[in-house]
Design an enzyme around this catalytic site. Structure first.
Site, PDB file in Angstrom:
ATOM      1  N   ASN A  98       5.682  29.785  70.157  1.00 36.52           N
ATOM      2  CA  ASN A  98       5.854  28.629  70.835  1.00 36.52           C
ATOM      3  C   ASN A  98       5.594  27.155  70.189  1.00 36.52           C
ATOM      4  O   ASN A  98       6.104  26.213  70.400  1.00 36.52           O
ATOM      5  CB  ASN A  98       4.609  28.335  71.649  1.00 36.52           C
ATOM      6  CG  ASN A  98       4.797  27.873  73.079  1.00 36.52           C
ATOM      7  OD1 ASN A  98       5.891  27.463  73.609  1.00 36.52           O
ATOM      8  ND2 ASN A  98       3.521  27.124  73.511  1.00 36.52           N
TER       9      ASN A  98
ATOM     10  N   LYS B 209       6.318  38.910  63.976  1.00 39.85           N
ATOM     11  CA  LYS B 209       4.900  38.589  64.277  1.00 39.85           C
ATOM     12  C   LYS B 209       4.151  39.793  64.197  1.00 39.85           C
ATOM     13  O   LYS B 209       2.810  39.535  64.307  1.00 39.85           O
ATOM     14  CB  LYS B 209       4.698  38.054  65.839  1.00 39.85           C
ATOM     15  CG  LYS B 209       5.446  36.752  66.152  1.00 39.85           C
ATOM     16  CD  LYS B 209       5.248  36.321  67.543  1.00 39.85           C
ATOM     17  CE  LYS B 209       6.185  35.174  67.962  1.00 39.85           C
ATOM     18  NZ  LYS B 209       5.785  34.571  69.355  1.00 39.85           N
TER      19      LYS B 209
ATOM     20  N   PRO C 110      -0.464  33.873  66.378  1.00 43.14           N
ATOM     21  CA  PRO C 110       0.171  33.551  65.166  1.00 43.14           C
ATOM     22  C   PRO C 110       1.685  33.825  64.959  1.00 43.14           C
ATOM     23  O   PRO C 110       2.133  34.921  65.519  1.00 43.14           O
ATOM     24  CB  PRO C 110      -0.670  34.355  63.883  1.00 43.14           C
ATOM     25  CG  PRO C 110      -1.984  34.746  64.474  1.00 43.14           C
ATOM     26  CD  PRO C 110      -1.747  34.770  66.095  1.00 43.14           C
ATOM     27  N   GLU C 111       2.521  32.946  64.324  1.00 43.98           N
ATOM     28  CA  GLU C 111       3.744  33.068  64.278  1.00 43.98           C
ATOM     29  C   GLU C 111       4.149  33.678  63.190  1.00 43.98           C
ATOM     30  O   GLU C 111       3.429  33.658  61.976  1.00 43.98           O
ATOM     31  CB  GLU C 111       4.335  31.704  64.697  1.00 43.98           C
ATOM     32  CG  GLU C 111       4.132  31.249  66.149  1.00 43.98           C
ATOM     33  CD  GLU C 111       4.521  30.073  66.530  1.00 43.98           C
ATOM     34  OE1 GLU C 111       5.921  29.500  66.103  1.00 43.98           O
ATOM     35  OE2 GLU C 111       4.032  29.295  67.324  1.00 43.98           O
TER      36      GLU C 111
ATOM     37  N   ARG D 292       4.828  29.608  79.104  1.00 45.06           N
ATOM     38  CA  ARG D 292       4.359  29.035  77.817  1.00 45.06           C
ATOM     39  C   ARG D 292       4.246  27.449  77.923  1.00 45.06           C
ATOM     40  O   ARG D 292       5.105  27.055  78.554  1.00 45.06           O
ATOM     41  CB  ARG D 292       4.921  29.433  76.463  1.00 45.06           C
ATOM     42  CG  ARG D 292       5.001  30.957  76.282  1.00 45.06           C
ATOM     43  CD  ARG D 292       3.943  31.489  75.976  1.00 45.06           C
ATOM     44  NE  ARG D 292       2.930  31.013  75.089  1.00 45.06           N
ATOM     45  CZ  ARG D 292       2.902  31.342  73.724  1.00 45.06           C
ATOM     46  NH1 ARG D 292       3.706  32.286  73.557  1.00 45.06           N
ATOM     47  NH2 ARG D 292       2.244  30.795  73.088  1.00 45.06           N
TER      48      ARG D 292
END
Length: 326
Positions: free
Chosen positions: A224, A50, A2-3, A303
């Site tokens: 990401n 985060k 989760p961002e 990523r």
């Protein structure tokens, strides 16, 4: 994982329980002794980048200062700080076993800098793994079989039952105690105190911009999904070195980061989903074929990255060579 916008929603989900006493605990966490939380009072809830932080105190003791009161105290002492923001989130966790979740969390948390003050304390830090989530007053239920073919409900890492009868359930997250939250509003892309100048300096480095954007020291909360989307919006190839881009291009990229993150948070707060333009897509909105590669610094965290070679053309480096693509 989760961002920033998602974790801010998680924080709002925990806020109604601030001031309540933990009556019963459960969960599969092996990082902390969950029984230590029994009979403690949830004193405060904050989010930084985060990470979610929950403060606990002895139930018979005073509640202590809230986040807002702490900010006022720090401002009075001449130390800048800002109150946390947050929101609600209802995300279904993947059907994996605890061992698989531990591996995912370890892999995805390596890009995160450690807390400035780790060790014994009354703050419990939550760092969410891939598809990590929080639920209030309900458990996540299996909606499909896991990779082993089992229809098993996700196993919560922590369950906090409060004296009011309500409860919080935490899935796919790592927890540890610390003496205070690692808070730097100047690096938080969703903070009013976000420092554009410092962020621009980071983007000017002779490194691919897709590496710099994930540096949580300057872009806390940017993950990401945001990285992929804003590079497409700014029409910048992910492997372009920041040092070869014009200042106006970097300013535009930074504007995209702030605007996209804020819009995503706004959508979440109104129950709307994200509609990505490039992330996990096979074609861009203009119909061009999208390329995908695993990008990251040598020896560092890598990523998955998506980009459109036509909308985001490679830029010549200082030596006259085009930026590499995979």
């Amino acid at each position: 994982m989760p961002e920033g916008p998602s974790v801010r929603k998680f924080q709002l989900l925990t806020s109604p329980f601030v001031g309540q006493v933990v009556a019963k605990v459960g969960g599969s966490s092996r990082k902390i002794n969950v029984n230590d939380l029994n009979a403690l009072r949830l004193q405060d809830s904050q989010v930084h980048g985060k990470n979610l932080y929950l403060a606990f105190v002895a139930a018979e003791g005073p509640l202590g200062p809230t986040a807002e009161e702490t900010v006022l105290q720090r401002e009075a002492a001449g130390v800048a700080s800002s109150p946390a923001q947050g929101g609600q989130e209802q995300v279904r966790a993947p059907q994996t076993h605890p061992q698989d979740e531990e591996l995912q969390e370890l892999q995805h948390s390596r890009a995160e800098p450690p807390d400035a003050a780790e060790g014994p304390g009354n703050w419990l830090r939550f760092h969410f793994g891939l598809f990590g989530s929080i639920r209030a007053n309900e458990f996540s239920r299996a909606n499909k079989a896991n990779k082993r073919g089992d229809w098993k409900d996700p196993i919560p890492r922590l369950v906090l039952h409060f004296e009011s009868g309500g409860f919080l359930v935490f899935y796919n997250c790592r927890m540890h105690w610390c003496s205070s939250p690692r808070a730097d509003p100047a690096s938080d892309i969703l903070s009013v105190e976000f420092h554009r100048g410092r962020a621009l300096d980071a983007l000017r480095a002779p490194d691919p911009v897709c590496y710099s954007l994930l540096d949580q020291r300057y872009f806390s909360g940017l993950g990401n999904i945001i990285k992929n989307e804003i590079l497409y919006l700014a029409k910048i190839h992910p492997l372009t070195q920041g040092s070869v881009l014009a200042l106006s291009d970097l300013e535009h990229l930074l504007d995209c980061a702030i605007q996209f993150s804020s819009a995503w948070l706004h959508s979440k707060l109104h129950g709307k989903g994200l509609h990505p333009q490039i992330y996990q897509k096979e074609q861009c909105p203009l119909g061009h074929a999208v390329m995908k590669g695993t990008l990251g610094p040598s020896g560092g965290f890598k990523r998955l990255t998506w980009w459109c070679p036509q909308c985001q053309p490679a830029v010549l480096s200082g030596g006259g060579d085009p930026s590499p693509a995979t």
